[in-house]
Scaffold this active site. Sequence first.
Site, PDB file in Angstrom:
ATOM      1  N   HIS A   1     126.213 -80.960  10.323  1.00 46.30           N
ATOM      2  CA  HIS A   1     125.751 -81.969  11.560  1.00 46.30           C
ATOM      3  C   HIS A   1     126.764 -81.807  12.465  1.00 46.30           C
ATOM      4  O   HIS A   1     127.922 -81.645  12.269  1.00 46.30           O
ATOM      5  CB  HIS A   1     125.568 -83.115  11.142  1.00 46.30           C
ATOM      6  CG  HIS A   1     126.533 -84.058  10.393  1.00 46.30           C
ATOM      7  ND1 HIS A   1     126.929 -83.859   9.058  1.00 46.30           N
ATOM      8  CD2 HIS A   1     127.600 -84.756  10.878  1.00 46.30           C
ATOM      9  CE1 HIS A   1     128.098 -84.446   8.929  1.00 46.30           C
ATOM     10  NE2 HIS A   1     128.399 -85.212   9.988  1.00 46.30           N
TER      11      HIS A   1
ATOM     12  N   GLU B   1     113.489 -93.457   9.692  1.00 48.72           N
ATOM     13  CA  GLU B   1     113.940 -92.865  10.923  1.00 48.72           C
ATOM     14  C   GLU B   1     113.237 -92.158  12.070  1.00 48.72           C
ATOM     15  O   GLU B   1     113.786 -91.662  12.769  1.00 48.72           O
ATOM     16  CB  GLU B   1     115.373 -92.699  10.870  1.00 48.72           C
ATOM     17  CG  GLU B   1     116.234 -93.659  10.243  1.00 48.72           C
ATOM     18  CD  GLU B   1     117.786 -93.241  10.284  1.00 48.72           C
ATOM     19  OE1 GLU B   1     118.222 -93.102  11.169  1.00 48.72           O
ATOM     20  OE2 GLU B   1     118.205 -93.041   9.105  1.00 48.72           O
TER      21      GLU B   1
ATOM     22  N   HIS C   1     128.374 -83.779  16.012  1.00 47.49           N
ATOM     23  CA  HIS C   1     128.414 -85.123  16.802  1.00 47.49           C
ATOM     24  C   HIS C   1     128.298 -84.930  18.312  1.00 47.49           C
ATOM     25  O   HIS C   1     128.880 -83.759  18.736  1.00 47.49           O
ATOM     26  CB  HIS C   1     129.842 -85.889  16.465  1.00 47.49           C
ATOM     27  CG  HIS C   1     129.807 -86.169  14.921  1.00 47.49           C
ATOM     28  ND1 HIS C   1     129.539 -87.510  14.713  1.00 47.49           N
ATOM     29  CD2 HIS C   1     130.207 -85.462  13.923  1.00 47.49           C
ATOM     30  CE1 HIS C   1     129.619 -87.539  13.287  1.00 47.49           C
ATOM     31  NE2 HIS C   1     129.933 -86.529  12.779  1.00 47.49           N
TER      32      HIS C   1
ATOM     33  N   HIS D   1     126.661 -82.125   4.720  1.00 41.88           N
ATOM     34  CA  HIS D   1     125.498 -81.360   5.045  1.00 41.88           C
ATOM     35  C   HIS D   1     125.693 -81.280   6.585  1.00 41.88           C
ATOM     36  O   HIS D   1     125.946 -82.010   7.169  1.00 41.88           O
ATOM     37  CB  HIS D   1     123.962 -82.338   4.959  1.00 41.88           C
ATOM     38  CG  HIS D   1     122.915 -81.629   5.425  1.00 41.88           C
ATOM     39  ND1 HIS D   1     122.133 -80.919   4.553  1.00 41.88           N
ATOM     40  CD2 HIS D   1     122.429 -81.587   6.787  1.00 41.88           C
ATOM     41  CE1 HIS D   1     121.002 -80.284   5.365  1.00 41.88           C
ATOM     42  NE2 HIS D   1     121.375 -80.732   6.643  1.00 41.88           N
TER      43      HIS D   1
ATOM     44  N   PRO E   1     133.817 -83.955   6.246  1.00 44.19           N
ATOM     45  CA  PRO E   1     132.914 -84.771   7.002  1.00 44.19           C
ATOM     46  C   PRO E   1     132.693 -85.680   5.900  1.00 44.19           C
ATOM     47  O   PRO E   1     133.084 -85.875   4.605  1.00 44.19           O
ATOM     48  CB  PRO E   1     131.621 -83.800   6.874  1.00 44.19           C
ATOM     49  CG  PRO E   1     132.064 -82.952   5.765  1.00 44.19           C
ATOM     50  CD  PRO E   1     133.510 -82.766   5.931  1.00 44.19           C
TER      51      PRO E   1
ATOM     52  N   HIS F   1     132.955 -82.859  11.932  1.00 40.46           N
ATOM     53  CA  HIS F   1     134.326 -83.216  11.254  1.00 40.46           C
ATOM     54  C   HIS F   1     134.576 -82.330  10.115  1.00 40.46           C
ATOM     55  O   HIS F   1     133.689 -81.786   9.377  1.00 40.46           O
ATOM     56  CB  HIS F   1     133.892 -84.602  10.601  1.00 40.46           C
ATOM     57  CG  HIS F   1     133.855 -85.796  11.655  1.00 40.46           C
ATOM     58  ND1 HIS F   1     132.989 -86.775  11.786  1.00 40.46           N
ATOM     59  CD2 HIS F   1     134.590 -85.993  12.850  1.00 40.46           C
ATOM     60  CE1 HIS F   1     133.136 -87.853  12.716  1.00 40.46           C
ATOM     61  NE2 HIS F   1     134.439 -87.124  13.207  1.00 40.46           N
ATOM     62  N   TYR F   2     135.819 -82.603   9.655  1.00 42.82           N
ATOM     63  CA  TYR F   2     136.210 -81.833   8.499  1.00 42.82           C
ATOM     64  C   TYR F   2     137.598 -82.941   7.924  1.00 42.82           C
ATOM     65  O   TYR F   2     138.446 -82.837   8.882  1.00 42.82           O
ATOM     66  CB  TYR F   2     136.706 -80.596   8.628  1.00 42.82           C
ATOM     67  CG  TYR F   2     136.935 -79.994   7.188  1.00 42.82           C
ATOM     68  CD1 TYR F   2     135.829 -79.385   6.515  1.00 42.82           C
ATOM     69  CD2 TYR F   2     138.240 -79.771   6.508  1.00 42.82           C
ATOM     70  CE1 TYR F   2     135.867 -78.925   5.220  1.00 42.82           C
ATOM     71  CE2 TYR F   2     138.260 -79.237   5.268  1.00 42.82           C
ATOM     72  CZ  TYR F   2     137.153 -78.701   4.528  1.00 42.82           C
ATOM     73  OH  TYR F   2     137.208 -78.305   3.400  1.00 42.82           O
TER      74      TYR F   2
END
Length: 327
Positions: free
Chosen positions: A261, A166, A263, A259, A255, A252-253
Amino acid sequence: MTGSSENTKTTPEALVSKFQVEKLLKQEFILKPDQNGRRIALLGTIDGQQGILTAERAAFATESLEVLQAFHAALSGVHNLGDNDIYRWYLASASNGGAGAAPPDLKLNLIWPCTAQHIKKYSDQTLRMVTETPAIYQNQVRPFMRAKRDEGRLNWVFNILEGRTEQEDVILRDAGHGPDDAFLMLPDLNWDRKTLNSLHLLALVHRRDIWSLRDLQKRHVPWLCYLRQRVLDATVSMYPDLEQDQLKLYVHYQPTYYHFHIHVVNVMLEAGATQATGKAFGLENLISQLESMADDDASMADVSLTYYLGEASELWTEIFAPLKRQS
């Protein structure tokens, strides 16, 4: 996670046509700035191995297996946007034939081979609100996180960070002031990469000591502020039609993967399940909460967090459902 040897022999576009539809896992109503729509998740196989194909458009007919198979058979103009490990994403059209090539009106994601955990995640399920105390986190959730990391669930993340996959999608690499500052940004696999009203990017940090927001401490505030500003600067530089106050940053939680990150989304993007209370925690609010803590070693592991889980998730079945039965 590892794919089969077939992954390297078949083009990403060909995998979509080889997908054999077995059943509907879930359909969900989604809100967009300019339309109401639906997203479906299909379970099927490619060369005998299970996979999940998700698709999104204005409306889907889902009343029978035959209708789902007809939808899949009508897919045309499949164009691969990228792939990493078992994850692939595409643009395609669902035209019924006729002269000329139809413009893409579908965003497809293919997970193949998929795991039982993927099937649970994409299936309809009842949601539950849970409160994770510091004790539950330390004694049960943290070991759960460690076990998932040890299973190799982060291979696709490390592939990106280490330059194996990527790389054409990376829109920023920032080395910062040292290895702990380094991060990169790339489009989220659910964004079509052209509609700014639905912009969705990910900022992946290079450091591996922060698995989730639970690892954030007051001493991380300067780093988080630096990271926030660099992410905002990079986004408006890449997309000059946007201004910084049109962007929303959250984590997020729990996530999807352990790892750290961030958004990055356009504030015009309607808040669906992934941005709802009990899932998304605003980065600015996290920074403010950390700043209010007593000393540099105080952390988000010291507070109770309330969030929602699906009844099929392992966190519910292995941790919170047994705790509920004991209460």
